[in-house]
Design a protein around this motif. Sequence first.
Motif, short mmCIF file in Angstrom:
data_model
loop_
_atom_site.label_atom_id
_atom_site.label_comp_id
_atom_site.label_asym_id
_atom_site.label_seq_id
_atom_site.Cartn_x
_atom_site.Cartn_y
_atom_site.Cartn_z
N PRO A 147 0.79 -1.15 -0.10
CA PRO A 147 0.03 -0.11 0.05
C PRO A 147 0.80 1.32 0.03
O PRO A 147 2.01 1.22 0.39
CB PRO A 147 -0.70 0.21 1.34
N ARG A 196 -10.98 7.39 8.50
CA ARG A 196 -10.60 6.09 8.51
C ARG A 196 -11.81 5.16 9.56
O ARG A 196 -11.54 5.54 10.45
CB ARG A 196 -9.55 5.68 8.50
N TRP A 210 -5.54 -3.91 -1.25
CA TRP A 210 -5.54 -2.46 -0.98
C TRP A 210 -6.40 -1.88 -2.43
O TRP A 210 -5.93 -2.23 -3.38
CB TRP A 210 -4.17 -1.57 -1.02
N GLY A 221 -2.22 4.62 3.08
CA GLY A 221 -3.03 3.42 3.14
C GLY A 221 -2.85 2.50 4.19
O GLY A 221 -2.99 1.23 4.24
N PRO A 274 -7.60 1.64 -3.57
CA PRO A 274 -7.59 2.90 -3.52
C PRO A 274 -8.82 3.65 -4.07
O PRO A 274 -9.16 4.86 -3.56
CB PRO A 274 -6.14 3.44 -4.49
N PHE A 317 -7.06 6.56 0.03
CA PHE A 317 -6.87 6.51 1.29
C PHE A 317 -6.83 7.73 1.96
O PHE A 317 -5.98 8.04 2.88
CB PHE A 317 -5.63 5.55 1.42
N ALA A 322 -12.23 3.92 -0.52
CA ALA A 322 -11.19 3.34 -0.63
C ALA A 322 -11.16 2.22 0.67
O ALA A 322 -11.72 2.71 1.65
CB ALA A 322 -9.96 4.12 -0.52
N TRP A 343 -11.69 4.02 3.90
CA TRP A 343 -11.68 5.58 4.03
C TRP A 343 -12.77 6.13 3.37
O TRP A 343 -13.28 5.68 2.26
CB TRP A 343 -10.32 5.88 3.18
N ALA A 392 -8.79 -1.19 2.75
CA ALA A 392 -7.87 -2.31 2.56
C ALA A 392 -8.27 -3.40 3.38
O ALA A 392 -8.94 -3.32 4.62
CB ALA A 392 -6.41 -1.69 3.50
#
Length: 127
Positions: free
Chosen positions: A32, A55, A111, A36, A113, A51, A79, A46, A81
């Motif tokens: 990431p 969050r 991840w 991230g 984005p 990212f 976004a 996010w 992860a």
Amino acid sequence: MRVAMEATLPMATAAALAAVLLTPVHAGATAPPAAGDCSAGQLCLWEKPGFKGHRHVYELSGTDIESCVALPEGGSAQALANRTGRPVTAYQSAECAETGEFQTYPGSGTWAPQSPYQVRAFKIWER
């Protein structure tokens, strides 16, 4: 062969193709970006692409497996992860309805984005 390529491709296209072909591929290409950050065992979402923004962090210890988990009222994410070690399905619908958009992300370290839709809920699967 090189002469034939140059004769058939416009110079800009040939230059772009050469740049892609000559760009090194790094072993850590799936890592990431610094923004991230998401620790092992977590699902991080996010509010903005790339990212960025607020969050939300979820862990298996505080999340029911195979249950629909809606983001806080009015919240959404663009976004994510997934480092839970389990597959996670992200839903456009806050009720995890499959009539809207949804996508499952592997838990081995994924991840994303930018989601193609606003994520409003998710499910963490047993396997």
